[in-house]
Motif scaffolding. Structure first.
Motif, PDB file in Angstrom:
ATOM      1  N   PHE A  11      10.089 -15.759  -5.285  1.00  0.00           N
ATOM      2  CA  PHE A  11      11.311 -16.266  -5.884  1.00  0.00           C
ATOM      3  C   PHE A  11      11.046 -17.697  -6.337  1.00  0.00           C
ATOM      4  O   PHE A  11      10.778 -18.568  -5.504  1.00  0.00           O
ATOM      5  CB  PHE A  11      12.466 -16.293  -4.873  1.00  0.00           C
ATOM      6  CG  PHE A  11      13.100 -14.958  -4.579  1.00  0.00           C
ATOM      7  CD1 PHE A  11      12.891 -13.855  -5.400  1.00  0.00           C
ATOM      8  CD2 PHE A  11      13.938 -14.814  -3.481  1.00  0.00           C
ATOM      9  CE1 PHE A  11      13.486 -12.629  -5.135  1.00  0.00           C
ATOM     10  CE2 PHE A  11      14.535 -13.588  -3.202  1.00  0.00           C
ATOM     11  CZ  PHE A  11      14.315 -12.499  -4.030  1.00  0.00           C
TER      12      PHE A  11
ATOM     13  N   GLN B 186      13.869 -16.837 -10.951  1.00  0.00           N
ATOM     14  CA  GLN B 186      12.968 -15.811 -11.452  1.00  0.00           C
ATOM     15  C   GLN B 186      12.200 -15.184 -10.292  1.00  0.00           C
ATOM     16  O   GLN B 186      11.925 -15.842  -9.286  1.00  0.00           O
ATOM     17  CB  GLN B 186      11.996 -16.415 -12.459  1.00  0.00           C
ATOM     18  CG  GLN B 186      12.699 -17.004 -13.680  1.00  0.00           C
ATOM     19  CD  GLN B 186      11.720 -17.538 -14.693  1.00  0.00           C
ATOM     20  OE1 GLN B 186      10.924 -16.804 -15.263  1.00  0.00           O
ATOM     21  NE2 GLN B 186      11.774 -18.839 -14.933  1.00  0.00           N
ATOM     22  N   SER B 187      11.856 -13.930 -10.440  1.00  0.00           N
ATOM     23  CA  SER B 187      11.131 -13.246  -9.374  1.00  0.00           C
ATOM     24  C   SER B 187      10.113 -12.280  -9.960  1.00  0.00           C
ATOM     25  O   SER B 187      10.259 -11.815 -11.100  1.00  0.00           O
ATOM     26  CB  SER B 187      12.105 -12.484  -8.466  1.00  0.00           C
ATOM     27  OG  SER B 187      12.634 -11.345  -9.128  1.00  0.00           O
TER      28      SER B 187
ATOM     29  N   ARG C  71      12.114 -10.273 -12.951  1.00  0.00           N
ATOM     30  CA  ARG C  71      13.564 -10.348 -13.072  1.00  0.00           C
ATOM     31  C   ARG C  71      13.962 -11.813 -13.250  1.00  0.00           C
ATOM     32  O   ARG C  71      13.260 -12.721 -12.804  1.00  0.00           O
ATOM     33  CB  ARG C  71      14.259  -9.783 -11.832  1.00  0.00           C
ATOM     34  CG  ARG C  71      13.937  -8.333 -11.509  1.00  0.00           C
ATOM     35  CD  ARG C  71      14.585  -7.362 -12.487  1.00  0.00           C
ATOM     36  NE  ARG C  71      14.381  -5.985 -12.062  1.00  0.00           N
ATOM     37  CZ  ARG C  71      13.314  -5.248 -12.352  1.00  0.00           C
ATOM     38  NH1 ARG C  71      12.316  -5.787 -13.045  1.00  0.00           N
ATOM     39  NH2 ARG C  71      13.217  -3.995 -11.939  1.00  0.00           N
TER      40      ARG C  71
ATOM     41  N   LEU D 226      17.300  -8.360  -7.885  1.00  0.00           N
ATOM     42  CA  LEU D 226      15.955  -8.896  -7.684  1.00  0.00           C
ATOM     43  C   LEU D 226      15.183  -8.079  -6.651  1.00  0.00           C
ATOM     44  O   LEU D 226      14.011  -7.766  -6.843  1.00  0.00           O
ATOM     45  CB  LEU D 226      16.038 -10.360  -7.247  1.00  0.00           C
ATOM     46  CG  LEU D 226      16.800 -11.307  -8.186  1.00  0.00           C
ATOM     47  CD1 LEU D 226      16.819 -12.723  -7.616  1.00  0.00           C
ATOM     48  CD2 LEU D 226      16.181 -11.315  -9.578  1.00  0.00           C
TER      49      LEU D 226
END
Length: 341
Positions: A167, A175-176, A190, A253
């Protein structure tokens, strides 16, 4: 090596203003036609409710302005020849790169960048400081590299970190992506709104202005609404807003783990959010117990200055490519690392 962090906030200076000091993270860009634009936290004085256009690339004027400010602050006056690495959000990276098989910046953007930075006129210290000039040339035999943010973070992970969900959480973006055997699983990327999404919920809850909300979020305090403007705690409201944002977006996520549950048993949290104890506490509570949760601070990764600041994880990853100017033009903060070529 020099590390720079400055707010991604800009304001056009009025034609006639009283002389005032600039905050240490701020510079004033002076255009050829005399227009002066302050970049950094001092911009909040002149444009308190403004903000930058999210995203952008070296072909965009607003993006160029932020790059120019960061270079002026990082390099200073004089003549400089640099090799450059940039970051981009995953959803925007192909507007930077030449094609899918390379990390090189495309020719149009490279030319636009070179033209934008060849001469940067700026002031620092105060609004009437002497105009200085920073002249910058790109090293000819080193293409500009572009990494997306989660990709940059994976480059600074210790060798024992083989498979995990990362993460990367900043103010604008969360964002991941999944990493298996140190290889990014591209289909798992994601992106949702970062801490600013939780701040918006706090704004709605408390009925404050954008500027007052940011202060309340950082300090955990707010004015009580009386004429005396007594300050009261809003830690409970901050926790509630953080939890609301997290529970709204965490499922999408974590669902990227479908088909990878047998390989991934840990979540690694990077980015400026690591410094936000309230947000991280609420996030850790919501992550399922079968996933170990660690921050970059927990991992105690070393860089040239000692322990790595999670806020600089992305830009340190870029700098690992061997460039002399690594720049992360974030939605809320500009971060750069500058070393002698």
């Amino acid at each position: 090596m020099k590390k720079i962090m400055m707010a991604s906030h800009t304001a056009t200076l009025p034609t006639h203003i009283p002389t005032s000091k600039l905050n240490p993270d701020s510079v004033i860009l002076v255009d050829d036609d005399g227009l002066e634009t302050v970049v950094g936290s001092s911009a909040f004085i002149y444009n308190p409710d403004g903000g930058r256009i999210f995203g952008g690339s070296p072909t965009d004027q607003h993006y160029q302005r932020l790059v120019r400010a960061l270079l002026a602050k990082g390099l200073g006056a004089g003549d400089h020849e640099i090799s450059v690495g940039l970051s981009a959000a995953k959803q925007h990276v192909m507007s930077f790169r030449a094609n899918k098989s390379t990390t090189d910046l495309n020719d149009e953007a490279t030319k636009a960048l070179a033209d934008a930075i060849k001469e940067i006129r700026f002031r620092e210290g105060s609004t009437d400081g002497a105009i200085k000039t920073c002249r910058v040339r790109l090293v000819e035999d080193k293409p500009v590299s572009v990494l997306y943010e989660t990709e940059a973070v994976t480059k600074i992970m210790p060798p024992q970190a083989q498979s995990y969900l990362v993460f990367q959480i900043g103010s604008g973006d969360w964002q991941s992506c999944c990493v298996v055997d140190r290889k990014i699983q591209h289909q798992t990327h994601r992106r949702v709104q970062g801490i600013s999404g939780a701040e918006q919920k706090l704004k709605e809850l408390l009925g404050l202005s954008l500027v007052e909300t940011k202060k309340a979020w950082i300090k955990g305090e707010r004015p009580d609404g009386t004429m005396a403007s007594t300050v009261v705690s809003c830690e409970a409201e901050k926790s509630r807003s953080a939890r609301a944002h997290i529970t709204e977006h965490l499922p999408s996520l974590l669902n990227s783990l479908d088909g990878l549950h047998d390989r991934i048993g840990a979540v690694v949290i990077s980015g400026g959010a690591v410094h936000d104890d309230v947000f991280i506490e609420q996030l850790k509570k919501e992550i399922p117990s079968d996933l170990a949760t660690v921050t970059l601070t927990d991992l105690q990764i070393a860089d040239a200055d000692g322990l790595l600041d999670p806020s600089f994880a992305c830009v340190v990853g870029i700098q690992s490519l061997g460039v002399s100017a690594a720049m992360d033009i974030g939605n809320s903060f500009l971060k750069g690392i500058f070393v002698d070529e």
